[in-house]
Design a protein around this motif. Structure first.
Motif, PDB file in Angstrom:
ATOM      1  N   TYR A  16      -1.972  11.336   3.888  1.00  0.00           N
ATOM      2  CA  TYR A  16      -2.315  10.018   4.502  1.00  0.00           C
ATOM      3  C   TYR A  16      -0.973   9.110   4.259  1.00  0.00           C
ATOM      4  O   TYR A  16      -0.284   8.410   4.822  1.00  0.00           O
ATOM      5  CB  TYR A  16      -3.669   9.183   4.143  1.00  0.00           C
ATOM      6  CG  TYR A  16      -3.497   7.714   4.211  1.00  0.00           C
ATOM      7  CD1 TYR A  16      -3.624   7.313   5.560  1.00  0.00           C
ATOM      8  CD2 TYR A  16      -3.329   6.704   3.373  1.00  0.00           C
ATOM      9  CE1 TYR A  16      -3.631   5.899   5.860  1.00  0.00           C
ATOM     10  CE2 TYR A  16      -3.209   5.501   3.479  1.00  0.00           C
ATOM     11  CZ  TYR A  16      -3.586   4.976   4.917  1.00  0.00           C
ATOM     12  OH  TYR A  16      -3.527   3.574   5.156  1.00  0.00           O
ATOM     13  N   THR A  17      -0.465   9.313   2.623  1.00  0.00           N
ATOM     14  CA  THR A  17       0.658   8.539   2.463  1.00  0.00           C
ATOM     15  C   THR A  17       1.827   9.198   3.095  1.00  0.00           C
ATOM     16  O   THR A  17       2.816   8.222   3.713  1.00  0.00           O
ATOM     17  CB  THR A  17       0.859   8.811   1.012  1.00  0.00           C
ATOM     18  OG1 THR A  17      -0.318   8.273   0.264  1.00  0.00           O
ATOM     19  CG2 THR A  17       2.134   8.100   0.439  1.00  0.00           C
ATOM     20  N   VAL A  74      -5.210  11.867  -0.093  1.00  0.00           N
ATOM     21  CA  VAL A  74      -4.476  10.758  -0.140  1.00  0.00           C
ATOM     22  C   VAL A  74      -3.026  10.881   0.097  1.00  0.00           C
ATOM     23  O   VAL A  74      -2.319  10.325   0.897  1.00  0.00           O
ATOM     24  CB  VAL A  74      -4.772   9.976  -1.446  1.00  0.00           C
ATOM     25  CG1 VAL A  74      -3.690   8.949  -2.055  1.00  0.00           C
ATOM     26  CG2 VAL A  74      -6.086   9.613  -1.733  1.00  0.00           C
ATOM     27  N   LEU A  75      -2.515  12.301  -0.302  1.00  0.00           N
ATOM     28  CA  LEU A  75      -0.931  12.422  -0.274  1.00  0.00           C
ATOM     29  C   LEU A  75      -0.714  12.670   1.328  1.00  0.00           C
ATOM     30  O   LEU A  75       0.191  12.151   1.910  1.00  0.00           O
ATOM     31  CB  LEU A  75      -0.691  13.821  -0.937  1.00  0.00           C
ATOM     32  CG  LEU A  75       0.758  14.129  -0.857  1.00  0.00           C
ATOM     33  CD1 LEU A  75       1.080  14.789  -2.173  1.00  0.00           C
ATOM     34  CD2 LEU A  75       1.099  15.051   0.246  1.00  0.00           C
ATOM     35  N   GLU A  96       0.663  -1.060  -0.013  1.00  0.00           N
ATOM     36  CA  GLU A  96       0.012  -0.036  -0.015  1.00  0.00           C
ATOM     37  C   GLU A  96       0.901   1.144   0.064  1.00  0.00           C
ATOM     38  O   GLU A  96       0.515   2.099  -0.772  1.00  0.00           O
ATOM     39  CB  GLU A  96      -0.735   0.054   1.305  1.00  0.00           C
ATOM     40  CG  GLU A  96      -1.503   1.145   1.581  1.00  0.00           C
ATOM     41  CD  GLU A  96      -2.156   1.351   2.957  1.00  0.00           C
ATOM     42  OE1 GLU A  96      -2.643   2.444   3.429  1.00  0.00           O
ATOM     43  OE2 GLU A  96      -2.109   0.305   3.577  1.00  0.00           O
ATOM     44  N   GLN A  97       1.971   1.483   1.004  1.00  0.00           N
ATOM     45  CA  GLN A  97       2.726   2.475   0.887  1.00  0.00           C
ATOM     46  C   GLN A  97       3.523   2.796  -0.379  1.00  0.00           C
ATOM     47  O   GLN A  97       3.562   3.741  -0.725  1.00  0.00           O
ATOM     48  CB  GLN A  97       3.787   2.063   2.122  1.00  0.00           C
ATOM     49  CG  GLN A  97       4.582   3.207   2.632  1.00  0.00           C
ATOM     50  CD  GLN A  97       5.664   2.833   3.518  1.00  0.00           C
ATOM     51  OE1 GLN A  97       6.095   1.780   3.575  1.00  0.00           O
ATOM     52  NE2 GLN A  97       5.839   3.566   4.659  1.00  0.00           N
ATOM     53  N   PHE A  99       0.946   3.981  -3.444  1.00  0.00           N
ATOM     54  CA  PHE A  99       0.433   5.328  -3.372  1.00  0.00           C
ATOM     55  C   PHE A  99       1.592   6.129  -3.522  1.00  0.00           C
ATOM     56  O   PHE A  99       1.493   7.305  -4.035  1.00  0.00           O
ATOM     57  CB  PHE A  99      -0.218   5.480  -1.743  1.00  0.00           C
ATOM     58  CG  PHE A  99      -1.518   5.127  -1.669  1.00  0.00           C
ATOM     59  CD1 PHE A  99      -2.338   5.631  -2.656  1.00  0.00           C
ATOM     60  CD2 PHE A  99      -2.059   4.143  -0.646  1.00  0.00           C
ATOM     61  CE1 PHE A  99      -3.755   4.935  -2.460  1.00  0.00           C
ATOM     62  CE2 PHE A  99      -3.201   3.775  -0.318  1.00  0.00           C
ATOM     63  CZ  PHE A  99      -4.121   4.357  -1.358  1.00  0.00           C
ATOM     64  N   THR A 100       2.910   5.744  -3.057  1.00  0.00           N
ATOM     65  CA  THR A 100       3.853   6.695  -3.127  1.00  0.00           C
ATOM     66  C   THR A 100       4.358   6.849  -4.672  1.00  0.00           C
ATOM     67  O   THR A 100       4.514   7.875  -5.096  1.00  0.00           O
ATOM     68  CB  THR A 100       5.173   6.106  -2.320  1.00  0.00           C
ATOM     69  OG1 THR A 100       4.815   6.198  -0.852  1.00  0.00           O
ATOM     70  CG2 THR A 100       6.468   7.004  -2.585  1.00  0.00           C
ATOM     71  N   LEU A 125       2.193   7.493   6.351  1.00  0.00           N
ATOM     72  CA  LEU A 125       2.795   5.993   6.333  1.00  0.00           C
ATOM     73  C   LEU A 125       4.401   5.736   6.242  1.00  0.00           C
ATOM     74  O   LEU A 125       4.906   4.863   6.673  1.00  0.00           O
ATOM     75  CB  LEU A 125       2.298   5.425   4.866  1.00  0.00           C
ATOM     76  CG  LEU A 125       0.907   5.255   4.851  1.00  0.00           C
ATOM     77  CD1 LEU A 125       0.401   4.400   3.529  1.00  0.00           C
ATOM     78  CD2 LEU A 125       0.197   4.390   6.095  1.00  0.00           C
ATOM     79  N   TRP A 126       4.915   7.065   5.850  1.00  0.00           N
ATOM     80  CA  TRP A 126       6.544   7.118   6.165  1.00  0.00           C
ATOM     81  C   TRP A 126       6.931   7.824   7.391  1.00  0.00           C
ATOM     82  O   TRP A 126       7.952   7.364   7.945  1.00  0.00           O
ATOM     83  CB  TRP A 126       7.048   7.944   4.806  1.00  0.00           C
ATOM     84  CG  TRP A 126       6.578   7.045   3.603  1.00  0.00           C
ATOM     85  CD1 TRP A 126       5.753   7.308   2.664  1.00  0.00           C
ATOM     86  CD2 TRP A 126       7.652   6.283   3.132  1.00  0.00           C
ATOM     87  NE1 TRP A 126       5.827   6.572   1.782  1.00  0.00           N
ATOM     88  CE2 TRP A 126       7.129   5.671   1.990  1.00  0.00           C
ATOM     89  CE3 TRP A 126       8.904   5.523   3.413  1.00  0.00           C
ATOM     90  CZ2 TRP A 126       7.718   4.519   1.092  1.00  0.00           C
ATOM     91  CZ3 TRP A 126       9.466   4.444   2.940  1.00  0.00           C
ATOM     92  CH2 TRP A 126       8.835   4.075   1.392  1.00  0.00           C
ATOM     93  N   LEU A 151      -7.200   6.370  -7.488  1.00  0.00           N
ATOM     94  CA  LEU A 151      -6.858   6.343  -5.941  1.00  0.00           C
ATOM     95  C   LEU A 151      -7.925   6.106  -5.077  1.00  0.00           C
ATOM     96  O   LEU A 151      -7.692   5.432  -3.983  1.00  0.00           O
ATOM     97  CB  LEU A 151      -6.216   7.945  -5.699  1.00  0.00           C
ATOM     98  CG  LEU A 151      -5.222   8.212  -6.291  1.00  0.00           C
ATOM     99  CD1 LEU A 151      -4.888   9.752  -6.158  1.00  0.00           C
ATOM    100  CD2 LEU A 151      -3.904   7.491  -5.661  1.00  0.00           C
TER     101      LEU A 151
END
Length: 232
Positions: A154-155, A151-152, A3-4, A7-8, A158-159, A52
């Motif tokens: 949220y992504t 989305v951005l 997922e990570q 999206f990235t 994730l990092w 997306l």
């Protein structure tokens, strides 16, 4: 992890494409005309947004994690306060848009603030183009907020683990870079606006009021260069 990565990759690709489009925007408008560019922009924006959205459901991302809730969390006083302030802002922007649309004198006073070469190329010049700009504005409001705020951001989470204000700043910076076709001033202005919209989003936790604000800001720019009378 998948997922990570997905999206990235998509978001990085989008930013790279936008940076290259910066050089292509002017010849595209001059060759195809504003109406065709508007149409292509709408189609590509909705296509990416739907992709997306499909990935959000495929990876079972909670809708609230990308801003797809209806109201702030119950009991979150600060979020509700920002929701109220955003509602007031929306009302003010609607009133201002109606003034701009109906007042030739106000449009003349605002034109010096929309005199960049790319603005004169991109913004509608005729009443027919102004009608099409309405679809562009609402498309930008909905799709760009979902992509660059929902989305951005949220992504990014994730990092790294960052504070909400820093998250909004990161989103605003990338939003500004995505508008590189508007030049340095455009990057700075859209980056600042992106930071403000991002801050509203992280404060409320929902996207739709921010989408409305974004769309109204674009709608206000629509009639600026439209001349609909001899006195305009």
């Amino acid at each position: 992890m998948l997922e990570q990565a997905v999206f990235t990759i998509i978001l990085v690709y989008l930013l790279i494409v936008q940076l290259f489009n910066a050089r292509l925007m002017k010849p595209m408008i001059e060759t195809l005309g504003r109406s065709r560019v508007y149409d292509q922009t709408i189609k590509s924006a909705w296509g990416l947004c739907l992709l997306l959205l499909a990935l959000v459901f495929l990876f079972q991302v909670p809708p609230e994690a990308v801003g797809l809730g209806f109201a702030p969390t119950e009991g979150n006083l600060r979020a509700w306060q920002f929701f109220f302030l955003t509602s007031v802002l929306i009302s003010a922007l609607i009133a201002f848009y109606l003034l701009v649309k109906t007042s030739p004198g106000l449009r003349r006073r605002l034109r010096p603030y929309y005199e960049l070469e790319i603005e004169r190329l991109l913004l509608p010049q005729t009443i027919q183009e102004a009608r099409a700009w309405g679809a562009v504005s609402w498309t930008a409001g909905v799709t760009e907020e979902f992509i660059f705020r929902g989305v951005l951001l949220y992504t990014v989470t994730l990092w790294v683990d960052v504070s909400p204000p820093m998250l909004a700043l990161i989103g605003g910076t990338l939003f500004g870079l995505a508008h590189a076709y508007q030049g340095v001033r455009g990057i700075l202005v859209t980056g600042l606006v992106g930071w403000g919209l991002g801050y509203l989003y992280v404060a409320m936790g929902i996207l739709w009021p921010v989408m409305v604000v974004h769309a109204l800001l674009d709608l206000i720019a629509g009639p600026i260069h439209v001349v609909d009378s001899e006195t305009d």
